[in-house]
Design an enzyme around this catalytic site. Structure first.
Site, PDB file in Angstrom:
ATOM      1  N   HIS A  64       0.744  -1.223  -0.103  1.00 54.80           N
ATOM      2  CA  HIS A  64       0.105   0.008  -0.047  1.00 54.80           C
ATOM      3  C   HIS A  64       0.792   1.320   0.018  1.00 54.80           C
ATOM      4  CE1 HIS A  64      -4.178  -1.786   1.400  1.00 54.80           C
ATOM      5  NE2 HIS A  64      -3.792  -1.663   0.199  1.00 54.80           N
ATOM      6  N   ASP A  66       0.891   4.363   1.314  1.00 56.86           N
ATOM      7  CA  ASP A  66       1.330   4.864   2.623  1.00 56.86           C
ATOM      8  C   ASP A  66       2.571   4.166   3.407  1.00 56.86           C
ATOM      9  OD1 ASP A  66      -0.620   2.992   3.057  1.00 56.86           O
ATOM     10  OD2 ASP A  66      -0.797   3.799   5.121  1.00 56.86           O
ATOM     11  N   HIS A  67       2.906   3.048   2.657  1.00 52.86           N
ATOM     12  CA  HIS A  67       4.079   2.179   3.287  1.00 52.86           C
ATOM     13  C   HIS A  67       5.352   2.034   2.256  1.00 52.86           C
ATOM     14  CE1 HIS A  67       2.011   0.649   7.047  1.00 52.86           C
ATOM     15  NE2 HIS A  67       1.110   0.999   6.224  1.00 52.86           N
ATOM     16  N   HIS A 139      -4.712  -8.767   6.221  1.00 54.39           N
ATOM     17  CA  HIS A 139      -4.866  -7.437   5.520  1.00 54.39           C
ATOM     18  C   HIS A 139      -5.586  -7.597   4.385  1.00 54.39           C
ATOM     19  CE1 HIS A 139      -4.832  -3.207   5.655  1.00 54.39           C
ATOM     20  NE2 HIS A 139      -3.831  -2.907   4.668  1.00 54.39           N
ATOM     21  N   HIS A 268       0.360   4.004  13.567  1.00 53.11           N
ATOM     22  CA  HIS A 268      -0.673   3.912  12.609  1.00 53.11           C
ATOM     23  C   HIS A 268      -1.992   4.495  12.775  1.00 53.11           C
ATOM     24  CE1 HIS A 268      -2.340   1.986   8.893  1.00 53.11           C
ATOM     25  NE2 HIS A 268      -1.262   2.143   8.295  1.00 53.11           N
TER      26      HIS A 268
END
Length: 317
Positions: A64, A66-67, A139, A268
C-alpha cells in the site's frame, strides 16, 4: 538497539504525523534498518539525527502506498550521496516489479546498488548477531509482520579465575569463552561456562502492520521486548476495522497480552482521532491500557531504547 518513529499516521500524513516509517538503530554496527518507507520518509530522516547513509536494510510490510511511496526518493538520494554499500530491501510479491518500473519511467539507474529479496513466512535474514523472521498478517493485500531477534551473547570471561586455575593463555581461551569443555595437557577437563558470567539475553522487536487481529501476530510477538502494532481505530469503530482489516487499540492490546510482550507501542493512527474530535488518541491509549497497561503511543521522532533483560547473577569467584 533503539527505535525511532519517522511516521505514525495511517493512510495520509497530517501536520503532526507522517505516514509509516520506523528505524531500528544498531549502534554497534553503525547501521540502521528501516521498516516501511512512506512518502516523505527521507524528509523525516533529515529532521532526525539519523543519516540515510546508515541505512543498510529496508523491510516492507505490504504494497500500500502509505508504506512504499517514499522508497524511490530515498533510494535515489542514497545513490546520489554514494553510500558505498548495496541496499538490501525485503518485501512481498510485487515489490521488485514496482521498483524496476519506477526506475524505468523515471530514467534513474539503480544498477547493483539495490538488492531486492522476496520474503516468505519464516527466515528472512540472519548473521552472527541478528535473525529476522516474518509471518503473514491479515490485511486486504499480502502483508507480513517482522520479528528482529538479537542473538544471546556469551557472558564475561573471568580471566583472573582462569589464571588461578593455571590455564595457559592461547587459543584455548577462545573455546572457553564460548562455553566449551576443553581438556588441558595435564588431563583436567575445564567447562568454559564455569568461567563465564550469565549470557546477555538478546533483545526482540516485533513490527505488525497492517492487520486486523490475527493469531499469527500473537505467534510472531511471543515474548518480545517491544511490540510495535498498528492501532488505526478506536474500539468504538471496530466494525470499520473489521471491514477494512485494520486493528483497533483493543486488538493491539490483546495481541500484546496474549503474546506476553514487555512493552506495546501503538502506531498507524487514523487522522479521525486528531485533537478536537469526539474521540482522540488519549481515548485509544486508555482503551489499550485497560487491557495491557504497558502501552504507549508512538509519535513522530519518538525514540525508544530497547532495554536488556536482567539475568540472574552467577558467581565468578
Amino acid at each position: 538497539m533503539e527505535i525511532t518513529f519517522l511516521g505514525t499516521s495511517s493512510g495520509v500524513p497530517t501536520r503532526a504525523r507522517n505516514v509509516s516509517g520506523v528505524a531500528l538503530r544498531l549502534p554497534q554496527r553503525a547501521e540502521a534498518w528501516l521498516f516501511d518507507c512512506g512518502e516523505g520518509t527521507q524528509h523525516q530522516l533529515l529532521r532526525s539525527d539519523l543519516r540515510s547513509s546508515q541505512i543498510s536494510r529496508i523491510f516492507i510490510t505490504h504494497m500500500h502506498g502509505d508504506h512504499i511511496f517514499g522508497l524511490m526518493g530515498l533510494i535515489a538520494s542514497m545513490g546520489l550521496a554514494g553510500t558505498g554499500h548495496p541496499l538490501e530491501i525485503y518485501g512481498p510479491p510485487g515489490l521488485e516489479e514496482y521498483l524496476r518500473a519506477c526506475e524505468k519511467y523515471s530514467y534513474m539507474r539503480i544498477g547493483d546498488r539495490l538488492r531486492v529479496h522476496l520474503v516468505k513466512p519464516g527466515l528472512v535474514f540472519e548473521d552472527k548477531e541478528f535473525q529476522v523472521t516474518c509471518l503473514p498478517l491479515k490485511h486486504r493485500v499480502t502483508a507480513f509482520g517482522y520479528r528482529v531477534t538479537e542473538k544471546d551473547r556469551p557472558g564475561r570471561f573471568n580471566l583472573a579465575k582462569a589464571q588461578k586455575l593455571g590455564i595457559p593463555p592461547g587459543p584455548i581461551y577462545g573455546d572457553l569463552k564460548k562455553g566449551k569443555v576443553v581438556t588441558l595437557d595435564d588431563g583436567r577437563k575445564i567447562n568454559g561456562s564455569d568461567l563465564c558470567g550469565q549470557p546477555e539475553i538478546g533483545r526482540k522487536m516485533v513490527y505488525c502492520t497492517d492487520t486486523v487481529f490475527c493469531e499469527t501476530a500473537v505467534e510472531l510477538a511471543q515474548d518480545a521486548d517491544v511490540l510495535i502494532h498498528e492501532a488505526t481505530f478506536a474500539h468504538k469503530d471496530a466494525e470499520m476495522a473489521f471491514d477494512r482489516l485494520h486493528s483497533t487499540s483493543t486488538m493491539a492490546a490483546q495481541v500484546a497480552l496474549l503474546a506476553q510482550v514487555k512493552q506495546l507501542i501503538m502506531t498507524h493512527f487514523s487522522p479521525r482521532y486528531m485533537p478536537g474530535n469526539e474521540l482522540t488518541l488519549d481515548d485509544l491509549l486508555a482503551e489499550a491500557q485497560a487491557i495491557f497497561p504497558k502501552t504507549i503511543m508512538a509519535k513522530d521522532f519518538l525514540s525508544y531504547a530497547i532495554p536488556r533483560r536482567k539475568a540472574l547473577a552467577k558467581s565468578l569467584h
